[in-house]
Design a protein around this motif. Structure first.
Motif, short mmCIF file in Angstrom:
data_model
loop_
_atom_site.label_atom_id
_atom_site.label_comp_id
_atom_site.label_asym_id
_atom_site.label_seq_id
_atom_site.Cartn_x
_atom_site.Cartn_y
_atom_site.Cartn_z
N GLN A 251 0.86 -1.19 0.00
CA GLN A 251 0.00 0.00 0.00
C GLN A 251 0.90 1.24 0.00
OE1 GLN A 251 -2.63 -0.25 3.37
NE2 GLN A 251 -3.63 -2.09 2.56
N VAL A 252 0.79 2.02 -1.06
CA VAL A 252 1.66 3.18 -1.19
C VAL A 252 1.15 4.29 -0.27
CG1 VAL A 252 2.59 4.90 -2.79
CG2 VAL A 252 2.23 2.53 -3.55
N LEU A 253 2.07 4.89 0.48
CA LEU A 253 1.70 5.98 1.38
C LEU A 253 1.50 7.28 0.59
CD1 LEU A 253 2.56 4.05 3.68
CD2 LEU A 253 3.57 6.05 4.81
N SER A 254 0.54 8.07 1.00
CA SER A 254 0.36 9.38 0.37
C SER A 254 1.53 10.28 0.78
CB SER A 254 -0.96 10.00 0.84
OG SER A 254 -0.85 10.30 2.22
N GLU A 255 1.73 11.35 0.00
CA GLU A 255 2.81 12.29 0.34
C GLU A 255 2.60 12.85 1.74
OE1 GLU A 255 5.83 13.08 -0.90
OE2 GLU A 255 5.33 11.38 -2.19
N GLU A 256 1.31 13.06 2.08
CA GLU A 256 0.98 13.61 3.39
C GLU A 256 1.41 12.64 4.50
OE1 GLU A 256 -3.23 14.46 3.75
OE2 GLU A 256 -2.93 14.77 5.92
N GLU A 257 1.10 11.36 4.30
CA GLU A 257 1.48 10.36 5.30
C GLU A 257 3.00 10.28 5.43
OE1 GLU A 257 -1.66 6.74 5.38
OE2 GLU A 257 -0.99 7.27 3.35
N ARG A 258 3.69 10.36 4.28
CA ARG A 258 5.16 10.30 4.33
C ARG A 258 5.72 11.49 5.10
NH1 ARG A 258 7.91 8.66 -1.36
NH2 ARG A 258 9.74 8.75 -0.01
N THR A 259 5.18 12.64 4.83
CA THR A 259 5.65 13.86 5.49
C THR A 259 5.46 13.74 7.01
OG1 THR A 259 4.93 15.09 3.56
CG2 THR A 259 5.46 16.39 5.50
N LYS A 260 4.27 13.25 7.40
CA LYS A 260 3.96 13.09 8.81
C LYS A 260 4.93 12.11 9.49
CE LYS A 260 -0.48 12.66 11.23
NZ LYS A 260 -1.88 12.28 11.00
N LEU A 261 5.13 10.99 8.79
CA LEU A 261 6.03 9.95 9.31
C LEU A 261 7.44 10.48 9.52
CD1 LEU A 261 6.07 6.52 9.29
CD2 LEU A 261 7.55 7.01 7.36
N ASN A 262 7.88 11.31 8.59
CA ASN A 262 9.26 11.81 8.66
C ASN A 262 9.42 12.96 9.66
OD1 ASN A 262 10.88 10.15 6.90
ND2 ASN A 262 9.49 10.85 5.29
N LYS A 263 8.32 13.33 10.30
CA LYS A 263 8.41 14.38 11.32
C LYS A 263 8.92 13.83 12.66
CE LYS A 263 5.62 18.22 9.90
NZ LYS A 263 4.20 18.51 9.66
N ALA A 264 8.90 12.51 12.82
CA ALA A 264 9.40 11.92 14.07
C ALA A 264 10.87 12.30 14.23
CB ALA A 264 9.24 10.41 14.03
N PRO A 265 11.29 12.59 15.47
CA PRO A 265 12.68 13.02 15.64
C PRO A 265 13.65 11.91 15.21
CG PRO A 265 11.59 12.72 17.78
CD PRO A 265 10.55 12.53 16.74
N PHE A 266 14.63 12.25 14.41
CA PHE A 266 15.62 11.29 13.94
C PHE A 266 16.91 12.02 13.65
CE2 PHE A 266 17.81 9.05 10.48
CZ PHE A 266 18.06 7.86 11.13
N ASP A 267 17.97 11.62 14.33
CA ASP A 267 19.26 12.26 14.13
C ASP A 267 20.19 11.24 13.46
OD1 ASP A 267 21.91 13.10 14.40
OD2 ASP A 267 21.44 14.25 16.22
N GLU A 268 20.43 11.42 12.16
CA GLU A 268 21.17 10.41 11.41
C GLU A 268 22.58 10.18 11.95
OE1 GLU A 268 20.75 10.08 7.12
OE2 GLU A 268 22.89 9.62 6.95
N SER A 269 23.26 11.28 12.32
CA SER A 269 24.64 11.06 12.74
C SER A 269 24.70 10.37 14.10
CB SER A 269 25.45 12.36 12.71
OG SER A 269 25.10 13.15 13.80
N GLU A 270 23.72 10.65 14.95
CA GLU A 270 23.66 9.95 16.23
C GLU A 270 23.34 8.46 16.02
OE1 GLU A 270 20.53 10.13 19.74
OE2 GLU A 270 21.40 12.13 19.42
N TYR A 271 22.42 8.22 15.09
CA TYR A 271 22.02 6.85 14.75
C TYR A 271 23.24 6.05 14.25
CZ TYR A 271 18.77 3.43 12.40
OH TYR A 271 18.07 2.33 11.98
#
Lengths: 456, 456
Positions: A251-271
């Motif tokens: 099931q393909v996510l809508s752009e809105e859903e993707r945007t919302k999902l990517n709002k969760a805090p995530f620090d790539e360099s810390e990861y």
């Protein structure tokens, strides 16, 4: 609810000691040699449920490991929450990487190190202590049932017949599971879905015996080389999975859903730092949160063949093996995907070797609607004890039985996990933070209270 | 030489019993736990050499396992043959595939089943029994020296300093080795060369610990997947090795040499049947005899990583390992090739993982000139006992120390092997045909006699 807090504060040390006692039982469901430990563990869970005030506590035997049931019934007119957990744990290999014995729990820097500390003994046991808190303070707000099973880590094969056989006994309004993680105690989150799973094993056989790699090398297909070529062909240069039809049902996510999902805090360099890697990896065109949350994957969980000992042995082995699993996302069916995976591997096997591929276990992906009363109760409970609302996130792991609860018991599932992503689940030095354990025990009664209120 | 035959016939059973006794010692050079067995084995070899009539028998200790020396000197004006063999054996795993204990020799259908029966205890022991035959019948035709070492299966690391330190003691005109095979007793053959070897081990490391394949899968490189991709890239679709420069130093055979080589009897369907494969595999443009005799190869000898136990474990492992070896042909230098292999693997390692690659052992390829007196002596010896001249063939295996004998002792090596390709060397159920054992003991004295005659 000051009385809950007071009771918990007074019994803090015992709550912890009892968990450590449970962690000392090596309840590895995958290993036949731990069969008796599984029984001891189920008995200990039964005893603790009874002590906490549960009624009708019973150990149900299955074709595999037993299931423990218990309940507390306050009022037929009140809603019923079914708490699910599992007392079995993953195997502990490689043992040499553990800093302390996997079944000899050690508390260090506020963390309980032991196999099963987070997955799932430390988490389901919070529910037993939450029950005790409410019972002993005469404040159980609704009916609660428990099923604590012993086969989650090996695919819960016998849970489906158990649910089918005990539909009435297990009748509930919602299933509550603590077997996932949150972002952190500062940034609480609730999983709104889990991925599905297809897990298979492959054996590639070349010659009918191990051969001398000098005498036959270069003229007879080497099963390791062929297996490596087959594995390599499963991802393209963009790390897309190449199996025809693999993404068809996603099931393909809508752009809105993707945007919302990517709002969760995530620090790539810390990861990256925390994992000790210089570069991340993954499907081109997707973020890390998407890759672990909403995209299907294909992972190699194990590989072996030929000489694995010290030094050198010039052998051209008769066979090579791999364990391969796919995480599935909404839309994908695990039976169909397992079949697709096995058929594809069979198809790409060259004639110079033979393949034997078979399924281990699987489960369907699951998503919890965030506009439901059940989700709202969990949200409010977190807010009550953490002081802030949880962020909804998609979990990357799999809890295959959630789709069974939906189809057999007609119940939605709430994932209220108190672990952390770095708890080393399924790995050496699994741990669970003491603070998270207590926070869970504190939060769970609020869920029951708010759910009872919202259902009025 | 009727007296040889009579003596051997009379002592037949004892010759066999003594070999079985030697085969009962688990002299696995690769395993630290067999260190004492190595010493016992060296002592048994010493005892048997003395009983056979050898003088100055001595066990020389090295930094690794000991070397046994012995000699018989008949006349300073006669040539000297240096017999080389090794009393160490390969590891025995996978043990479950053996039909009888690897160190509990069993004779079945005329075959001696035991680790080391063909490689090389059964073969070097023929030389001790041949010595006994000549000594007890007062017919030793020349001077014979023995070195029986204990590290052939782990790369003979300590043989080079041993040869350097004992050049005078070991001075000889030719080295004679029985550690290869012939086509069959009906079609005797002599190996005119052996391939060289580069053997390395690789570790690919991704994250700093094993991860949960659901929580991290799809976002962090899986070391097994990456290792498989690297391995897959080492051969192209024609099974040519893709490492730049790999074939640069290979001495190309003339069309005449190729034609000659391919005249050796070879039945492809019998070969496939015996191995249980439907199709052969190998470098496009070359026959099976060329692929195993005169072409370099790259084989995977072992691979491991992640969960290898029963059932399933959803782990994304921290690392994956492989043992890789190349067989080398005349022109190729093993130091250079090992370096090329390691550098290439380092170069193709993607940034999402780390690599650690190191050399195990190696040796250069070697070719015996078939127009030499030494080869002619071997040819005549085979003809005397088999009734037909041997076919010269190129062996696929490696005996790295032959190039040391040439460079340090200035000696050519004659490979007079009595094994068969299906002896399961380095594999479960290694065997050596009783008939081949006796035929070797019968043939060896003739080599010494003809060599003494030809050198007059």
């Amino acid at each position: 609810m000051q009385q809950w807090k007071d009771y918990q504060e007074k019994n803090k040390q015992r709550f912890l000691d009892e968990l450590l006692e449970l962690l000392r039982i090596p309840s590895i469901s995958a290993k036949p040699e731990n069969k008796n430990d599984m029984v001891s563990c189920a008995e200990k869970v039964k005893q603790r449920l009874e002590e906490a005030g549960a009624q009708k506590v019973e150990i149900f035997s299955t074709k595999g490991h037993p299931v423990v049931f218990g309940e507390i019934k306050v009022d037929d007119s009140k809603p019923t929450v079914l708490v699910y957990g599992h007392y079995d744990v993953q195997p502990v290999e490689p043992l040499e990487l553990w800093h302390s014995g996997p079944f000899d729990p050690v508390i260090k820097d506020g963390k309980i190190y032991a196999r099963g500390s987070a997955d799932d003994k430390g988490q389901f046991y919070m529910h037993i202590k939450a029950l005790e808190t409410m019972v002993k303070t005469n404040s159980v707000p609704l009916n609660i049932k428990f099923i604590i099973e012993g086969e989650e880590e090996v695919g819960s094969d016998n849970l489906e017949p158990f649910l089918e056989a005990h539909k009435d006994l297990l009748k509930a309004d919602v299933v509550l599971i603590s077997d996932t993680s949150m972002i952190s105690l500062d940034t609480p989150s609730l999983d709104t879905g889990v991925r599905g799973l297809s897990y298979i094993e492959v054996e590639i056989t070349g010659p009918n015996r191990d051969l001398h790699s000098g005498v036959y090398g270069g003229a007879v297909a080497n099963p390791i080389t062929i297996l490596a070529q087959m594995i390599a062909s499963l991802h393209d240069e963009n790390n897309h999975i190449t199996i025809p039809g693999f993404y068809d049902d996603v099931q393909v996510l809508s752009e809105e859903e993707r945007t919302k999902l990517n709002k969760a805090p995530f620090d790539e360099s810390e990861y990256k730092n925390e994992l000790g890697v210089k570069e991340l990896w993954g499907e081109k065109g997707y973020t890390t949160l998407e890759r672990t949350g909403v995209r299907p994957t294909l992972e190699l969980n194990g590989i072996w063949g030929g000489y694995m000992g010290e030094g050198s042995k010039t052998v051209l082995p008769a066979n090579a093996h791999a364990k391969i699993s796919c995480r599935l996302v909404p839309g994908q069916d695990h039976h169909k995907m397992t079949d697709l995976l096995i058929k594809h591997l069979e198809k790409i096997t060259p004639n110079c070797v033979r393949i034997k591929a078979f399924a281990h276990h699987g489960g369907n992906p699951y998503v919890t609607p965030i506009d439901s009363i059940e989700y709202k109760a969990a949200e409010k409970a977190i807010e009550a004890t953490f002081g802030k609302a949880p962020i909804p996130v998609r979990g990357g792991g799999s809890i295959p039985i959630t789709s069974l609860f939906e189809s057999i018991l007609n119940c939605k599932t709430i994932f209220m996990g108190f672990g952390l992503d770095n708890d080393n689940l399924h790995s050496p030095n699994e741990k669970y933070n003491v603070e998270n354990y207590y926070k869970g025990i504190e939060t769970i009664p609020y869920f029951h209270k708010f759910y009872a209120d919202l259902k009025k």
